[in-house]
Structure formats: structure tokens, C-alpha cells
Design a protein around this motif. Sequence first.
Motif, PDB file in Angstrom:
ATOM      1  N   UNK A 147       0.820  -1.208   0.000  1.00 38.78           N
ATOM      2  CA  UNK A 147       0.000   0.000   0.000  1.00 38.78           C
ATOM      3  C   UNK A 147       0.854   1.258   0.000  1.00 38.78           C
ATOM      4  N   UNK A 148       0.547   2.171  -0.917  1.00 36.23           N
ATOM      5  CA  UNK A 148       1.143   3.499  -0.854  1.00 36.23           C
ATOM      6  C   UNK A 148       0.537   4.271   0.300  1.00 36.23           C
ATOM      7  N   UNK A 149       1.098   5.428   0.540  1.00 37.55           N
ATOM      8  CA  UNK A 149       0.706   6.193   1.734  1.00 37.55           C
ATOM      9  C   UNK A 149      -0.795   6.419   1.849  1.00 37.55           C
ATOM     10  N   UNK A 150      -1.416   6.705   0.742  1.00 35.00           N
ATOM     11  CA  UNK A 150      -2.847   7.017   0.792  1.00 35.00           C
ATOM     12  C   UNK A 150      -3.682   5.950   0.075  1.00 35.00           C
ATOM     13  N   UNK A 151      -3.109   4.769  -0.090  1.00 38.40           N
ATOM     14  CA  UNK A 151      -3.849   3.675  -0.733  1.00 38.40           C
ATOM     15  C   UNK A 151      -4.776   2.977   0.253  1.00 38.40           C
ATOM     16  N   UNK A 152      -5.774   2.342  -0.301  1.00 35.86           N
ATOM     17  CA  UNK A 152      -6.567   1.390   0.467  1.00 35.86           C
ATOM     18  C   UNK A 152      -6.415   0.016  -0.181  1.00 35.86           C
ATOM     19  N   UNK A 153      -6.485  -1.008   0.664  1.00 31.75           N
ATOM     20  CA  UNK A 153      -6.501  -2.378   0.145  1.00 31.75           C
ATOM     21  C   UNK A 153      -7.956  -2.814   0.102  1.00 31.75           C
ATOM     22  N   UNK A 154      -8.350  -3.311  -1.047  1.00 33.60           N
ATOM     23  CA  UNK A 154      -9.749  -3.657  -1.257  1.00 33.60           C
ATOM     24  C   UNK A 154      -9.874  -5.156  -1.515  1.00 33.60           C
ATOM     25  N   UNK A 155     -10.725  -5.781  -0.711  1.00 35.07           N
ATOM     26  CA  UNK A 155     -11.080  -7.175  -0.963  1.00 35.07           C
ATOM     27  C   UNK A 155     -12.188  -7.148  -2.022  1.00 35.07           C
ATOM     28  N   UNK A 156     -11.902  -7.732  -3.140  1.00 34.16           N
ATOM     29  CA  UNK A 156     -12.794  -7.596  -4.289  1.00 34.16           C
ATOM     30  C   UNK A 156     -14.085  -8.376  -4.073  1.00 34.16           C
ATOM     31  N   UNK A 157     -15.215  -7.813  -4.520  1.00 28.10           N
ATOM     32  CA  UNK A 157     -16.495  -8.508  -4.480  1.00 28.10           C
ATOM     33  C   UNK A 157     -17.048  -8.819  -5.877  1.00 28.10           C
ATOM     34  N   UNK A 158     -17.237  -7.790  -6.681  1.00 25.80           N
ATOM     35  CA  UNK A 158     -17.804  -8.000  -8.010  1.00 25.80           C
ATOM     36  C   UNK A 158     -16.902  -7.357  -9.046  1.00 25.80           C
TER      37      UNK A 158
END
Lengths: 348, 348, 348, 348
Positions: free
Chosen positions: D27-38
Motif C-alpha cells: 500500500x502506498x501512503x494514501x492507498x486502500x486495500x480492497x477485498x474484491x467482491x464483483x
Amino acid sequence: MTAAANLVAALHGPRDVRLETRAVPQLGERDVLVEVRSVGVCGSDVHYYEHGRIGSFVVEQPLVLGHEVSGVVVDRGPRAVKHAVGQRVALEPGVPCGRCSECRHGRYNLCTDVRFFATPPIDGAFARYVAIHEDYAFALPDELSDDAGALLEPLSVGIWACRKGGVGLGDRVLVTGAGPIGNLAVQVARAAGATTIVSADVNRDRLARAAEHGATGAIDVSERALTPDDGPFDVLLECTGAEALTSDAIRLLRPAGSAVLVGMGPGLEARFPIAAMQAREITLVGTFRYANTYAVAIALAAAGRVDLDGLVDAHFPLEEVDLALRAGRENPSLLKVVVGVNRNPRTG
Amino acid sequence: MTAAANLVAALHGPRDVRLETRAVPQLGERDVLVEVRSVGVCGSDVHYYEHGRIGSFVVEQPLVLGHEVSGVVVDRGPRAVKHAVGQRVALEPGVPCGRCSECRHGRYNLCTDVRFFATPPIDGAFARYVAIHEDYAFALPDELSDDAGALLEPLSVGIWACRKGGVGLGDRVLVTGAGPIGNLAVQVARAAGATTIVSADVNRDRLARAAEHGATGAIDVSERALTPDDGPFDVLLECTGAEALTSDAIRLLRPAGSAVLVGMGPGLEARFPIAAMQAREITLVGTFRYANTYAVAIALAAAGRVDLDGLVDAHFPLEEVDLALRAGRENPSLLKVVVGVNRNPRTG
Amino acid sequence: MTAAANLVAALHGPRDVRLETRAVPQLGERDVLVEVRSVGVCGSDVHYYEHGRIGSFVVEQPLVLGHEVSGVVVDRGPRAVKHAVGQRVALEPGVPCGRCSECRHGRYNLCTDVRFFATPPIDGAFARYVAIHEDYAFALPDELSDDAGALLEPLSVGIWACRKGGVGLGDRVLVTGAGPIGNLAVQVARAAGATTIVSADVNRDRLARAAEHGATGAIDVSERALTPDDGPFDVLLECTGAEALTSDAIRLLRPAGSAVLVGMGPGLEARFPIAAMQAREITLVGTFRYANTYAVAIALAAAGRVDLDGLVDAHFPLEEVDLALRAGRENPSLLKVVVGVNRNPRTG
Amino acid sequence: MTAAANLVAALHGPRDVRLETRAVPQLGERDVLVEVRSVGVCGSDVHYYEHGRIGSFVVEQPLVLGHEVSGVVVDRGPRAVKHAVGQRVALEPGVPCGRCSECRHGRYNLCTDVRFFATPPIDGAFARYVAIHEDYAFALPDELSDDAGALLEPLSVGIWACRKGGVGLGDRVLVTGAGPIGNLAVQVARAAGATTIVSADVNRDRLARAAEHGATGAIDVSERALTPDDGPFDVLLECTGAEALTSDAIRLLRPAGSAVLVGMGPGLEARFPIAAMQAREITLVGTFRYANTYAVAIALAAAGRVDLDGLVDAHFPLEEVDLALRAGRENPSLLKVVVGVNRNPRTG
């Protein structure tokens, strides 16, 4: 490049400017370090100097003024590649966030996270050195002097006003106020194709300057009020903030004409001639700084469509910033005062 | 005023122009009768002369050509009040219905009921006298010659092109074609604030004329094709109708640039570089004549922002309209040929 | 068709409406004679009725009020071909000159030679018969009632407001005032894609009606002032003319938002929050009637995107125009009162 | 959150998709990690799958496809503050530089430094986890399903098309192509106020879906060509890339109408009906992705103005991405196929 020290002129309170030595700014990855050459004195600088504040912007810690800036690149951050060391540049003095809704829509002048020179708590450019992201430094072509590079900033205000008003071919434009901004608005309106450009001001010297810069008519509003015979106009570029004059001027607009509010008055509210505005479907638009003007400003100045050097009436060295800030008040006919930095004082 | 006779030059078929005497036009209630002074020869006149038709417009009965017109008001209908007898005027040669949806939206150039000079079956102005609704006659200021008055018509085409392309301050404009329209497009683009204006043509003389009129660059496309290094441009003003050149020129536009199609080619269809247009979101816009340009044209010409007289290379009297119609073909470097009516032949 | 007599209700002075028999209007060449069916009562009718004037428009001779009109074509001038006798039509009640600069630019609502129903000295439609140029009569599709046909006029005001404000997909719109115009502005904003539409008024009944018509929020400004938490909004459609409310509402606009002034207050001048307007580059635009709205209004109503019949709260016959003109004042919750002509009274 | 492994489906070459385990993105400083759904399957995904390239974009190293994405925030970079862990989000799959001229002008879709999911060499979202700058993740309101969140991406294409074409109140719109984009263009046109919306396609099932989604007319162009009687239209939204159909459709536009090119054909060039485009001053505009659409898309979907779930015809789990990529070709009536990730397969 290594620079041991950065001389700056910092405002500590109303009419209290002090020369100080600070560290040369650290460079971010894509920043350039700029050795300052010319810094124009703006009315907002003078207002901070006189009052220590502009509205809700209050000088709470020593503030370096100055946001009309040209200089020379003398160092670069590790990922800055746009300008070579030695490149003469003009600085767009506000760096927006680039991510918010305003930025994404191209209205970055309305970004609330902008870092704008000489707006508390961001320091400006009455200094030997300033640092800025390389994308906000614009290469100056040889045709442009250092002073002209600095004056791209107020020129940007004039461009923005004309853009907001949609000034174009054959337009009749009324410019209220013949200070530096009014004079530049006259020039830009002419460059955009306006063929009738009337300047209105209370100062005959300033009106004369507007005429030199392309105004086709001049009205000394210290002698007489605007009358319907003075119009109609397609666009009003209002550069005074004077309430009564603004109302009179709006009444001279043709049906579906536009009024662009550039000058700022003292109050939070102002009276407008609403019945006339409705009957004639006038558009009134506020302006705040500018966006996407620098490339255009350079193109216009380099092509000789506008004259920037001709606005400069006096130079002061960095060591005399307080004199520069007081010069305009002492002589209202002075259009633009420039602080020359890192060069021979007073020779420009 | 009473005028016994109206000498006209009527086209009876390809290359068959005959001098005829007709009745002086009857005046409608708000018409003015205009004694013609200058009539510019347009490419469309030449096309009718050579082929007897332009596309679906066919000359089926004798047609008076000529739609670039200036003259003097010599009589008025009973309710015409706008112009005094003796007033010099330029004529906007198309009178729209004023009531249809196109007219109501301000796009009166697209009115299908327009009566346009020299478009079958409406006669034009190679004649001693023409009549027109007073609102389509525009007072000529003293600064403008009769020839300039006539050339407000092609100037209108140039204004319309720049307006459709949104040409403005600091723009980089490519003008393909350096004939009269291309030359005027160059001039208007400059007047609108464009600072880079490149003219492309196959004729060196025409390119030289474009340079005199404000083009900052010239490309002889008989010698080399356009290349990416020639660009990028913000706006293309296409004044040739040449398919391959148009495609090459579109490819030089910056992202979100605009191409304005003024020139008309021979075919109903043409190939365009669609992949580039999509990837860069190019806007392509067709143009047909112009709307709301005459007041602007007069303002620009009177202010000296454009030079109309400098386009005129030859004069012919009304009696020699056929020579005037052939002159351009015989010498492609001639920019504009003018038929002078009711004045000393050849002296203008 | 021959009609012996034309019953009209004429205003002779404040609160002095008299039934009179006049001649059936003579038809111009392209006029149609319309047997009136529905005439909506507008606030301007009521104002003329109460005061005998609106600003500089003074009732100096007996004036027939009423400009929201539908009816049936019963006769045609010799060159009128657009509508068959028997065609149900709605009337666009202002016929502009079609030739002036405003008309040519498509801003025909600003034509100074417009002949507008019920504006001194032009009579309106509280009458059995009215005549109008065929191009200002619009065929009513079967889906639209006579009342709906009349209400295309205030619907046009709502369309114009949304167009001037650029209301579009996903917009957040604040509509101040929930009278007929405010209610229609709500409906049109919704039809244009606005997803947040807040109605503000001092009358709870009217707010409830706005909610029925698509408002997503309601604020009773008799109970509390607008607060920053109510915003931000992209567009303000101001339909009250109330100075303080307008100022409060403008302050809720997002940066670069637009305020459209529809409602007219009592004064020639009004105070605006200029500092906020400048800092946020707000656009303020006056409106006067509308242009090019009728085809759109019919399409929206016929497609069921707006509900016009649902605004009508009371009917009166032509003989009771004075009651119709007083009804709104007696019951401010009434949205729209309609005068039914040439039909059974009170059954609509 | 800690995630040991990231399962992805990577394209190694034409028709060669392999499940692989990769590291969870840093993750970059302002990134979010997203668990993918669709993740919606787009035509471009299918084209890469079939051919290993789209024009000049070539899959030279294993590429994860998928750019229509919703999911849940499961981790944040050190300076990411916008979304809480647990927040459902939709991803705008292209992150532009924010500094170049295109970005500064608000045209960030034309940024040449954009990092766009599933465009070589940037990986997409057929994966358990993806990372993105927080400003390109948009909070999903409860009204929107995971699938709807993914389909905000093609909805954005429809919004962009309508915006480029200026679709508004009462417009008559022709939408060529009734696949997912065409269906969404129909829905958005309706939401923007269009009242006549004709869908043209070769597939009856797709036409029926368009009718369900608001089309007021349908033309099966496998049975007959478009004819003038089908028009006129104000705007064409072209979603096929088929050259002949596009030409026929452009000919149906009213004077000054607009054609928006969304669909991409196989060739670099295409023929257009230039004579008609000039005579009627048609505007043709290319489109590339979209800008500033996500907030609008969410507002429209949450307000029920568009129906996204109704487009989804089939679901596949991440492990069966290849089946998902082949499904459309095997059954052309399928509108939208969605890959459901991190949830029970096939139940959505």
C-alpha cells in the motif's frame, strides 16, 4: 548547488517587515529550487503589510510575502526532470492537491488544500530562494524579462477575468479600475478581440496608462458617474470592488451581458441592481485567482500581444521590501512595483 | 428615387453569362434598394459558372451570381427606417424566415426557408441594384472601403470558423488552405488571440500572403506531408476540402482539440482518422455559412484588426463579370477578385 | 368560422375587472384564431389586478389579463397552414420581432419589440377568442389536458430556470419557494436528472406539494433559517424574490455553483453575499420569461415526466375572473387557479 | 488486516488465463486495500482474452484483467483517512497523474500517465485483493449491490456519452447498439430528460432489454436500414463502431445535432457523410473512457434512476474467469457477466 543561507523579508505584524536568514528550502522529490529574480508587489501583499490580515486570513506567525515570481532553477529534487539547472522560470504560486473534486474538474483554483505563496501559513517569495513542484515552474522564453515573468501572475488574473466573461471578437468591454489588474484586463480583452474597451477609474494617470495599453475610451469617474450613453457593453470586468460603481456599470450591460467580479470590496455583502439584472438576464460571476492560465500568459507575452514591462514603475532590492510595500500608497499613480532579488538593486 | 433599368449579369448555363436589363426590384415594406458598389467573386460563383450547379443546387433558369456585396441605399420601402438614403451599407446576403426552430434558436444559417443571394432560384448581386430587408443591410463606417464592405461576407466565414472552433487566447491553430477563406481564417484567429497560426497550402504565393496576414508558420504541402513535429494544435480550421490533408491535420490536434470543416470536397463522404479522434476525444464540426457575424466583422475591420483590402488582387466592371469569374482559374495566386459596379471600371 | 362576439374580462384599474364584448380579433396572414379553453392565473395577473401595474408596466387603458393559454383553432389567416381547424393548441404568449439582434441570437425572450399577452398595452387571454401567429401555437397531443396546455407556460419558466442553471445528472438542487413556479422547478430539476432536490418555503402545504412532485427534502423557513448543514448544492433555483433567503441560499452553493434568479422581489436592488460569491466563484444569473421551451415542455408533459394537472386546485368560469384573481390571496395554499373558458364552468 | 496470499487470474496469451497466487499489493501512503467482491466483464477484457491485444496495447507479460470493480476496504496506507476498514466501495479504475495539462484542465481521462486497471502493463481486478489510492475508491451506499458497484464503471461510459452529447430535457436520442453500454446509454439519456430514445441493434433480445430500460422505440437493423422517417434526432450515441450504421445514423440528426462516438470499430479510419455533416453543422465527438462521473453514477443508481442489477445475466467465481470471458461470445444475448470474488460462487 549548495546555498548556505536564504535571506528573506518576513512580516511579523502590521508594518513590521524584518530581514531574516533562514535555511534554504528542502526539496521534495519533484521540486526545483529557484533563485528568485523578480517579485511583483500585489495589493494583497500591501494589505497584509498594512493590516496583518485579509479577512479570515491572519498573519499569526512571521510570513514571507510575495507571490508574483520569476527566477532561475539552481537545484532539483531527485525526480525533477522538467527544467535544467539554469533555466529561467516563472512560478505559478499555488500548488493544488490534484486529487479533490475541484482539482479533478479542472477548477484547481478552488482547491481547499492548495498551498499558495504568501497566504498564511505558506511563505511567499520575498526571498533569495524558494522551492516549488517542477510542474508549477514554467520555462521563460528569451523574449520575456524577469519582470515580465513575475507579472505573468497578475496577467493570469486578467486572462481569467476575460475567460469568465467570455470576452471575444468584436466585444465591447467596460473595465472598471485602471490599476495593474485593470490595465492587464484591458490588454487581455484587446488580445482576445474586443474592439471597444472603456476604462473607468478615479485616477487620470492610470486612465492614461490604460489608453496606452489599448483602451479605446476612458471615463474619469471622479468627475462624473457612468451614464447609459456610455454603453452598452457586452462584458464588464470589475476591478475595483467599489459597490456603487459596480452597480452603475452593471446597468450598462446589454441584454444577456456578463459581469465579472475581480476587485474585492471591504464588505461581505454588496448591493446589486437586481431588477435590471433579471430583466436583462445579466450573468454575474465571481472570480478567485485563476486556473490554466500560465501557458497562455507566456504565449501572449512572448508574442507581444500584451506588454508587461510597461507596467513596472519602480524597483526595490530585497533589502528594501518595506519601501516597496509602501510605494504604492505614497504614489497611487504607480502601477507596479517590483522587488529585484539576487541582482543589482534598482537596475532591474 | 426612380431607376429606369437594372443591368445584371445572368448565368444561363455553364460558362454562359449574359448582360441583361431587368426591372429594378420592387421594394417590400421594410426593404431598402441598394445601388451596388463592390461584389466579391466567391469560389461558389466560379463553381456555378463552370458547372451550372453545386451539388443539388442546379441553375435551371438564368441566375444572377454574386453574394459578397456592398453598396449605397438609394430608396426605401414605406416602413424602412433604419438607413437613410445615401447610407453606405454591406449586405448580409441571406434573409432567414425568423420563425422556424432554427431561427428561434439563433442558428438562422440553418433555416431551410432562407433566401440567399446567388443560390437558385434567388438572384445575387452582379447587378446595378438589389433589394433587401433593411435589417440585413449594415451601415458601413467610413474606415471601410466598398471592397472591404463586400469582403465582410468571407470574413464572416472566417469568424464563424473561429467561433465554432472556440479559437481564443494563446491558441495554436492550423489553417489548411490559404485562399481567401484560409487567409481570413488566419487573420481572425490572430484577432481572437491565437499566438501560433500555421498555414498549409500547395501554393507558395498564397502561403506568403498568409504570412503577411499573421500566420506564424507556413507549410507547403506540395513539398511535404504534415508530420507530428508540426503540431500539436488546439484547433484546425480546414479550408480545403482535401480528404488526405484533412486526415493528416486532424492527427496533429492535441487531446480534446477541435477540427472545423469549412472547405467542401467533391464527395458526399470522406474518410476520417476515427481511432485517433476517439483516443484523443477530438471534436469535429461542420460549418454552413455563418450567423450573427456582421456586426463583429465590421467592428474588427473598422478597428484594423483584419485587413480586407489587402486581399483584393483584381477588379473588373460589371460588364466583364465573365472575365472576373475566369480570373482565379487562370491565376491561382489571385486571392480575391472584385466586380466594381456603378463606378469607374478597374479603378475600384 | 364566424363569431359574432368576443366576451373578455378587462382590467380597468386596481381590483376593477369588467366583462365586455369586443370584436373577434382580425387575423393576420399567418394568424390562427383560437377559441380559448384554459387560462392559468399567474402571480403577475394578480399583481396587475391588485395594483394596476408591475414596476414600469402600467395599465393605462383597459387590459385583458391572462397569458397561460390553451384552446382550439377555429379559423386561420389566408397563409396560415400549420394547424387545421379543430386542432387543440397551447399558445406561447409572446411573439418577438424575429429580426433584432436578440432574436437573431436565439434570445428572443429579450426582444424589446415582443408582443406579450397581458403586458400593457397587449391584451391577454381572459377572453373567448384570441389570435396569434401560427408559429406560436403548439399542437397539443392527446395526452395533455386543456389545463396542462395552459400550464406549459409556467412549466417553461421552470425549464428555463433549469437550463440557465445547467441542472443535470446527479445534481443537488435547492429550490427556494414552493408556489407553482417552485413546484414546477422541482419537477423539471428531477426530470433533468437532479437526485437531491430540496424545497424551501414558509408554507407547509406547499412544501408537501413539492414533496409529492419529487422534492427529496423540505425546509420550512418559517421555522428555521437555512444552515450550512443543509448544503452543499450545485444549483439554486430562486423562486421567491426574498432577499435574505436568497443570500442564505447562495451561501449553500458549492464552489463554482450557480444561482438562478426567477422570483422577483419588490426592490430594484438587493444585497448579495459577494465575498462568498467571489471566494467560491459563484455564478448568478437573472431570468426573464423563456425561449425555445414549448416543444420541450410538451415532450416532458406528454411523456409523463412532469405532472401539470396535479398543480390545479380550482377552476372558475370566464365570468368569474375576479374571483379567480382573488382566490390565491385568500388561500395561499392554492397552487394554481385556472379560468375555464368556452366550457362548462367549474367542471374543467 | 493481514492477508497471506492474493489469488489472481492472469492472462498469459490469447485464451490462456491462469490462476496464480501473488503477494497482496503493497500500500502506498494514501492507498486502500480492497477485498474484491464483483468484477464486471467488459468487451475490452474479452478482446484481450481473444487476441492478446487491443490495437497498440499488447499483453507482453501476464496481465490481470477486470476493471469494473467493487469490494470492501480491508486495510489502509498510513495517510489514508477517507474510508474506514469495512467500507464497501466501488473503484474508479484509472488513477491519473493529477499534474499534467490534461489533468489540470479536468480532462484527466486523457492523461497519458494514467494507471488504468487491466491495461498493459497495469493489472486489473480479477483478484482477491487490489490496492488503489483512496480518492479513487467511492463509498457505496446501502442501496447499491456489489454488482451495481462494479457496473458504475460502464454506467460512467453512458454518463460520459450523454454529457459529451449534451443530452437534456425533451431530447430525441438515437442509441446505436444495445449491448451493456447501449443499454446504459439509454438509461442515462432517459435520466437526463430525453423523451424519445430509439435503440437500434441487430439482436432482438438486446432491443427488448433496451425497451425495458426506457427506450421508446426499437429498430432491428438486421431487418432494415435506418431511414429518414426514423428521425430526426437531437443526439446520436453510437455504441457499435459499425461504419455503415454510424453513417446512416448521422444522417438522421437534426441541424446542429451531435454524434458521440463510443463504440470502437476495427479500423483506424472510417467513412463519414461529410456533405450532410457540413450542410447541417453536425458535431462529431470522440470519447475515451470518462472523467468526473463516479459521484454522479452513484447518485443516479442510489436514487433508482438507473437499474444496474437488471443488466447482470450471469455470475462466475474467480476460479472460472475463463468461462466468464467466453460466456458473451457463446450467448450474444447476455448483457453483462459478473465475476463474483470472495463470496459464494454463482449466488451473487
